[in-house]
Design a protein around this motif. Structure first.
Motif, PDB file in Angstrom:
ATOM      1  N   HIS A 193       0.843  -1.204   0.242  1.00 31.70           N
ATOM      2  CA  HIS A 193       0.026   0.142  -0.131  1.00 31.70           C
ATOM      3  C   HIS A 193       0.828   1.242  -0.034  1.00 31.70           C
ATOM      4  O   HIS A 193       0.332   2.386  -0.427  1.00 31.70           O
ATOM      5  CB  HIS A 193      -1.121   0.017   1.111  1.00 31.70           C
ATOM      6  N   HIS A 194       2.183   1.293   0.582  1.00 29.67           N
ATOM      7  CA  HIS A 194       2.793   2.376   0.426  1.00 29.67           C
ATOM      8  C   HIS A 194       4.017   2.440  -0.331  1.00 29.67           C
ATOM      9  O   HIS A 194       5.013   3.284  -0.299  1.00 29.67           O
ATOM     10  CB  HIS A 194       3.498   2.595   1.942  1.00 29.67           C
ATOM     11  N   MET A 195       4.037   1.409  -1.393  1.00 28.61           N
ATOM     12  CA  MET A 195       5.260   1.406  -2.304  1.00 28.61           C
ATOM     13  C   MET A 195       5.207   2.790  -3.092  1.00 28.61           C
ATOM     14  O   MET A 195       6.484   3.380  -3.170  1.00 28.61           O
ATOM     15  CB  MET A 195       5.015   0.324  -3.213  1.00 28.61           C
ATOM     16  N   ASP A 196       4.184   3.395  -3.591  1.00 29.38           N
ATOM     17  CA  ASP A 196       4.272   4.552  -4.390  1.00 29.38           C
ATOM     18  C   ASP A 196       4.682   5.509  -3.536  1.00 29.38           C
ATOM     19  O   ASP A 196       5.591   6.390  -4.142  1.00 29.38           O
ATOM     20  CB  ASP A 196       2.964   4.883  -5.015  1.00 29.38           C
ATOM     21  N   GLU A 197       4.519   5.693  -2.195  1.00 30.14           N
ATOM     22  CA  GLU A 197       5.139   6.786  -1.449  1.00 30.14           C
ATOM     23  C   GLU A 197       6.622   6.678  -1.129  1.00 30.14           C
ATOM     24  O   GLU A 197       7.293   7.443  -1.340  1.00 30.14           O
ATOM     25  CB  GLU A 197       4.589   7.031  -0.190  1.00 30.14           C
ATOM     26  N   VAL A 198       6.911   5.395  -1.057  1.00 31.98           N
ATOM     27  CA  VAL A 198       8.422   5.267  -0.841  1.00 31.98           C
ATOM     28  C   VAL A 198       9.144   5.459  -2.058  1.00 31.98           C
ATOM     29  O   VAL A 198      10.220   6.019  -2.201  1.00 31.98           O
ATOM     30  CB  VAL A 198       8.577   3.718  -0.277  1.00 31.98           C
ATOM     31  N   HIS A 199       8.669   5.022  -3.164  1.00 30.87           N
ATOM     32  CA  HIS A 199       9.344   5.278  -4.498  1.00 30.87           C
ATOM     33  C   HIS A 199       9.240   6.840  -4.764  1.00 30.87           C
ATOM     34  O   HIS A 199      10.480   7.264  -5.271  1.00 30.87           O
ATOM     35  CB  HIS A 199       8.305   4.822  -5.683  1.00 30.87           C
ATOM     36  N   THR A 200       8.293   7.669  -4.423  1.00 35.81           N
ATOM     37  CA  THR A 200       8.298   9.003  -4.546  1.00 35.81           C
ATOM     38  C   THR A 200       9.547   9.609  -3.620  1.00 35.81           C
ATOM     39  O   THR A 200      10.265  10.399  -3.960  1.00 35.81           O
ATOM     40  CB  THR A 200       7.002   9.729  -4.129  1.00 35.81           C
ATOM     41  N   ALA A 201       9.579   9.063  -2.338  1.00 35.09           N
ATOM     42  CA  ALA A 201      10.670   9.526  -1.313  1.00 35.09           C
ATOM     43  C   ALA A 201      12.122   9.037  -2.115  1.00 35.09           C
ATOM     44  O   ALA A 201      12.967  10.085  -1.686  1.00 35.09           O
ATOM     45  CB  ALA A 201      10.425   8.858  -0.138  1.00 35.09           C
ATOM     46  N   ARG A 202      12.271   8.108  -2.696  1.00 33.70           N
ATOM     47  CA  ARG A 202      13.530   7.612  -3.247  1.00 33.70           C
ATOM     48  C   ARG A 202      14.064   8.556  -4.383  1.00 33.70           C
ATOM     49  O   ARG A 202      15.089   9.014  -4.472  1.00 33.70           O
ATOM     50  CB  ARG A 202      13.456   6.251  -3.575  1.00 33.70           C
ATOM     51  N   THR A 203      13.010   8.788  -5.187  1.00 36.52           N
ATOM     52  CA  THR A 203      13.244   9.692  -6.196  1.00 36.52           C
ATOM     53  C   THR A 203      13.650  11.060  -5.589  1.00 36.52           C
ATOM     54  O   THR A 203      14.530  11.711  -6.399  1.00 36.52           O
ATOM     55  CB  THR A 203      12.061   9.762  -7.215  1.00 36.52           C
ATOM     56  N   ARG A 204      13.168  11.468  -4.767  1.00 33.02           N
ATOM     57  CA  ARG A 204      13.228  12.999  -4.315  1.00 33.02           C
ATOM     58  C   ARG A 204      14.645  13.131  -3.465  1.00 33.02           C
ATOM     59  O   ARG A 204      15.347  14.006  -3.883  1.00 33.02           O
ATOM     60  CB  ARG A 204      12.281  13.403  -3.321  1.00 33.02           C
ATOM     61  N   TYR A 205      14.952  11.855  -2.846  1.00 38.88           N
ATOM     62  CA  TYR A 205      16.238  11.884  -2.093  1.00 38.88           C
ATOM     63  C   TYR A 205      17.416  11.791  -3.285  1.00 38.88           C
ATOM     64  O   TYR A 205      18.312  12.545  -3.195  1.00 38.88           O
ATOM     65  CB  TYR A 205      16.144  10.480  -1.306  1.00 38.88           C
ATOM     66  N   ASP A 206      17.062  10.757  -4.294  1.00 43.75           N
ATOM     67  CA  ASP A 206      18.148  10.616  -5.342  1.00 43.75           C
ATOM     68  C   ASP A 206      18.571  12.006  -6.137  1.00 43.75           C
ATOM     69  O   ASP A 206      19.452  12.256  -6.504  1.00 43.75           O
ATOM     70  CB  ASP A 206      17.944   9.633  -6.215  1.00 43.75           C
ATOM     71  N   THR A 207      17.427  12.666  -6.404  1.00 39.98           N
ATOM     72  CA  THR A 207      17.695  13.996  -7.151  1.00 39.98           C
ATOM     73  C   THR A 207      17.997  15.246  -6.092  1.00 39.98           C
ATOM     74  O   THR A 207      18.697  15.972  -6.880  1.00 39.98           O
ATOM     75  CB  THR A 207      16.165  14.464  -7.754  1.00 39.98           C
ATOM     76  N   ASP A 208      17.826  15.179  -5.153  1.00 41.12           N
ATOM     77  CA  ASP A 208      18.444  16.274  -4.022  1.00 41.12           C
ATOM     78  C   ASP A 208      19.921  15.877  -3.856  1.00 41.12           C
ATOM     79  O   ASP A 208      20.440  16.817  -3.031  1.00 41.12           O
ATOM     80  CB  ASP A 208      17.835  16.338  -2.883  1.00 41.12           C
ATOM     81  N   ARG A 209      20.432  14.745  -3.982  1.00 38.56           N
ATOM     82  CA  ARG A 209      21.891  14.437  -3.698  1.00 38.56           C
ATOM     83  C   ARG A 209      22.608  14.834  -5.133  1.00 38.56           C
ATOM     84  O   ARG A 209      22.344  14.121  -6.062  1.00 38.56           O
ATOM     85  CB  ARG A 209      21.995  12.959  -3.148  1.00 38.56           C
ATOM     86  N   PRO A 210      23.857  15.440  -4.851  1.00 42.00           N
ATOM     87  CA  PRO A 210      24.573  15.485  -6.112  1.00 42.00           C
ATOM     88  C   PRO A 210      25.364  14.012  -6.572  1.00 42.00           C
ATOM     89  O   PRO A 210      25.318  13.274  -6.016  1.00 42.00           O
ATOM     90  CB  PRO A 210      25.732  16.388  -5.733  1.00 42.00           C
TER      91      PRO A 210
END
Length: 133
Positions: A116-133
């Motif tokens: 049920h929470h995989m979409d939220e986790v995927h969004t968080a991972r994407t955000r984390y990966d794009t915020d890191r150089p």
């Protein structure tokens, strides 16, 4: 004086397990039940006894070696029973014990939460990966 088991000695001494301690056996058990194949095998066996081939088909992408190892470990820990029936070919069924069934609510909850929470986790991972150089 009769020999007492370690469990009896702990009960008499009032000693509890503490998984935060490095040598606590509960830590090893947590490691076992946190394994993805263990959690999936336990939830797959919730519907009742199953043959090895049925489990292997249900647990997509599990290797024969990993499923065999997982089932042996679950049997060793008293969570699963293995029943061999004389037939041609030999029939082997795996089934949850009462102890294994006691884990079902926890495993179902974790599996359901992940689904049920995989979409939220995927969004968080994407955000984390794009915020890191």
């Amino acid at each position: 004086m009769p020999t007492r088991t370690a469990a009896q000695q702990r009960a008499d001494a009032g000693v509890a397990y503490d998984a935060y301690l490095a040598e606590c056996p509960a830590r090893h058990l947590l490691d076992r039940i946190a394994d993805k194949w263990v959690s999936l095998a336990i939830t797959a066996l919730a519907d009742g006894p199953q043959r090895y081939g049925e489990l292997r088909r249900r647990l997509a992408s599990v290797s024969q070696k990993m499923l065999t190892q997982t089932l042996r470990n679950l049997e060793r820990d008293g969570l699963v029973t293995r029943t061999v029936t004389a037939a041609v070919p030999v029939r082997v069924d795996y089934e949850l014990t009462d102890l294994g069934r006691s884990l079902l609510p926890v495993m179902h909850a974790i599996k359901s939460w992940a689904e049920h929470h995989m979409d939220e986790v995927h969004t968080a991972r994407t955000r984390y990966d794009t915020d890191r150089p």
